[in-house]
Design a protein around this motif. Structure first.
Motif, mmCIF file in Angstrom:
data_model
loop_
_atom_site.group_PDB
_atom_site.id
_atom_site.type_symbol
_atom_site.label_atom_id
_atom_site.label_comp_id
_atom_site.label_asym_id
_atom_site.label_seq_id
_atom_site.Cartn_x
_atom_site.Cartn_y
_atom_site.Cartn_z
ATOM 1 N N ASP A 6 30.906 54.615 58.421
ATOM 2 C CA ASP A 6 30.496 53.314 58.978
ATOM 3 C C ASP A 6 28.980 53.234 58.845
ATOM 4 O OD1 ASP A 6 29.846 51.183 60.711
ATOM 5 O OD2 ASP A 6 30.229 52.368 62.515
ATOM 6 N N ILE A 7 28.497 52.347 57.977
ATOM 7 C CA ILE A 7 27.059 52.252 57.727
ATOM 8 C C ILE A 7 26.514 51.052 58.492
ATOM 9 C CG2 ILE A 7 25.280 52.107 55.936
ATOM 10 C CD1 ILE A 7 27.343 53.260 53.964
ATOM 11 N N ILE A 12 24.435 55.861 60.863
ATOM 12 C CA ILE A 12 25.611 55.979 60.012
ATOM 13 C C ILE A 12 26.568 56.912 60.763
ATOM 14 C CG2 ILE A 12 24.293 57.572 58.548
ATOM 15 C CD1 ILE A 12 25.963 56.896 56.257
ATOM 16 N N ASN A 30 19.808 56.367 60.618
ATOM 17 C CA ASN A 30 19.560 55.968 59.227
ATOM 18 C C ASN A 30 18.200 56.459 58.735
ATOM 19 O OD1 ASN A 30 21.941 54.674 59.484
ATOM 20 N ND2 ASN A 30 21.123 52.592 59.417
ATOM 21 N N LEU A 55 34.483 53.367 53.014
ATOM 22 C CA LEU A 55 33.212 52.896 53.563
ATOM 23 C C LEU A 55 33.348 51.523 54.194
ATOM 24 C CD1 LEU A 55 30.500 53.223 50.731
ATOM 25 C CD2 LEU A 55 31.020 54.852 52.549
ATOM 26 N N SER A 57 30.358 48.884 55.477
ATOM 27 C CA SER A 57 28.909 48.778 55.572
ATOM 28 C C SER A 57 28.480 47.366 55.944
ATOM 29 C CB SER A 57 28.291 49.155 54.218
ATOM 30 O OG SER A 57 26.934 48.753 54.184
ATOM 31 N N PRO A 60 23.559 46.746 53.144
ATOM 32 C CA PRO A 60 23.669 46.951 51.693
ATOM 33 C C PRO A 60 22.681 47.964 51.096
ATOM 34 C CG PRO A 60 23.930 44.636 52.220
ATOM 35 C CD PRO A 60 23.534 45.318 53.505
ATOM 36 N N GLU A 63 23.924 51.378 51.938
ATOM 37 C CA GLU A 63 25.232 51.547 51.292
ATOM 38 C C GLU A 63 25.042 51.988 49.832
ATOM 39 O OE1 GLU A 63 27.515 47.910 51.222
ATOM 40 O OE2 GLU A 63 28.911 48.706 49.725
ATOM 41 N N ILE A 67 26.603 55.373 48.242
ATOM 42 C CA ILE A 67 27.534 55.327 47.107
ATOM 43 C C ILE A 67 27.004 56.163 45.939
ATOM 44 C CG2 ILE A 67 28.478 53.790 45.313
ATOM 45 C CD1 ILE A 67 28.945 51.724 47.513
ATOM 46 N N ARG A 80 35.686 50.530 49.455
ATOM 47 C CA ARG A 80 34.897 49.745 50.410
ATOM 48 C C ARG A 80 35.773 48.730 51.139
ATOM 49 N NH1 ARG A 80 30.808 47.613 46.090
ATOM 50 N NH2 ARG A 80 32.843 47.548 45.050
#
Ligand SMILES: Nc1ncnc2c1ncn2[C@@H]1O[C@H](COP(=O)(O)OP(=O)(O)OP(=O)(O)O)[C@@H](O)[C@H]1O
Ligand SMILES: CC(C)(CO)[C@@H](O)C(=O)NCCC(=O)O
Ligand SMILES: [K+]
Length: 251
Positions: A6-7, A12, A30, A55, A57, A60, A63, A67, A80
């Motif tokens: 979970d971003i 996170i 973060n 994921l 998020s 962005p 994220e 990734i 995602r």
């Protein structure tokens, strides 16, 4: 083993699911994640051995970093939520694609527990309060500043107010600046949540179950009646959305 990530905007959150049970969860700031070596936080062995990395998020730029890191340790791209994994519930808002996926997976996990009209309070960077009807559809909700944002905003927008860390004050009447800020932010947030939940309950015309989550949930809900706190609701919702997708599209 499946890994749910979970971003958010402050933290996170990483959850490891084994046989559908969340058996480990950890949280990293973060800012710290970007400074430290990713391998200390997201173990490469876990990433490469997982059956799936899922994921969700609402951030962005972070994220994209996550990734890229995952891509170095496993051949498959992560799944995602809202992209490869569609949202498996009706979203009855004007623009379903612009609702934060954290709000949507919270709704999925909360409804799975209640099977009833539900209000989800997520007290994180922002405070969100969302309604789910008794058919499990996401109705919309409110977005308000979280307690850390509120405290920071007072400090940044004024010359005299210090940065204060928020805890529950003993009295409403603060006897110094620090106590006054703590009281304003703490009791203001508690009062806002209580009032908005009441208003939402009236608007939903049902007796919804109230579920709270997020980093500040246990602090704030001690002064709110009839709320169940579920610390890892968002991680549960990420895993559940994935499982619902698998059930519909078995490999
Ligand atoms: N140990 C902790 N580490 C980080 N934040 C914490 C901790 N304990 C409490 N908090 C509080 O949790 C809040 C962040 O909540 P949460 O972890 O739900 O944020 P987030 O997932 O980044 O939020 P969002 O998804 O809304 O961006 C902050 O306001 C902070 O005050
Ligand atoms: C409201 C937050 C910041 C809560 O994490 C997130 O869900 C988000 O960025 N949402 C996008 C806008 C929306 O949900 O309508
Ligand atoms: K959150």
């Amino acid at each position: 083993m499946r890994v749910a990530i979970d971003i958010g905007n402050t933290n996170i959150h990483i959850g490891i699911f084994e046989d559908d049970v969340l058996y480990a969860a950890h949280t990293v700031r973060n800012a710290l994640l970007l400074q430290t070596n990713f391998t200390k936080v997201l173990n490469p062995a876990v990433i490469s051995q997982a059956q799936a990395v899922i994921l969700a998020s609402v951030n962005p730029p972070l994220e994209a970093y996550v990734i890229e890191y995952i891509g170095k340790h496993r051949p498959e791209q992560p799944c995602r939520i809202g992209k490869e994994i569609p949202i498996p519930i009706p979203v009855l808002t004007e623009s379903p694609c612009s609702v934060g996926v954290d709000r949507l997976v919270n709704a999925i996990a909360a409804f799975e527990r209640t099977k009833n009209g539900t209000i989800v309070v997520d007290a994180g960077t922002a405070i969100t309060i969302d309604g789910i009807n008794k058919e499990g559809a996401f109705l919309g909700g409110i977005i308000a500043p979280g307690i850390e944002i509120s405290a920071k905003a007072l400090h940044h927008a004024t010359a005299l107010l210090p940065q204060v860390s928020i805890k529950k004050p003993n009295t409403v009447l603060g006897r110094n600046t620090e106590e006054a800020i703590q009281s304003g932010v703490y009791w203001g947030s508690v009062g806002m949540i209580r009032h908005l939940v009441d208003m939402m309950r009236d608007e939903m015309k049902c007796q919804p179950t109230i579920i709270a989550t997020g980093g500040d949930a246990s602090l704030l809900t001690q002064d709110i009646l009839m709320v169940t706190t579920v610390p890892h609701l968002t991680l549960e919702g990420i895993h559940l959305a994935y499982k619902m997708h698998l059930a519909r599209h078995p490999h």
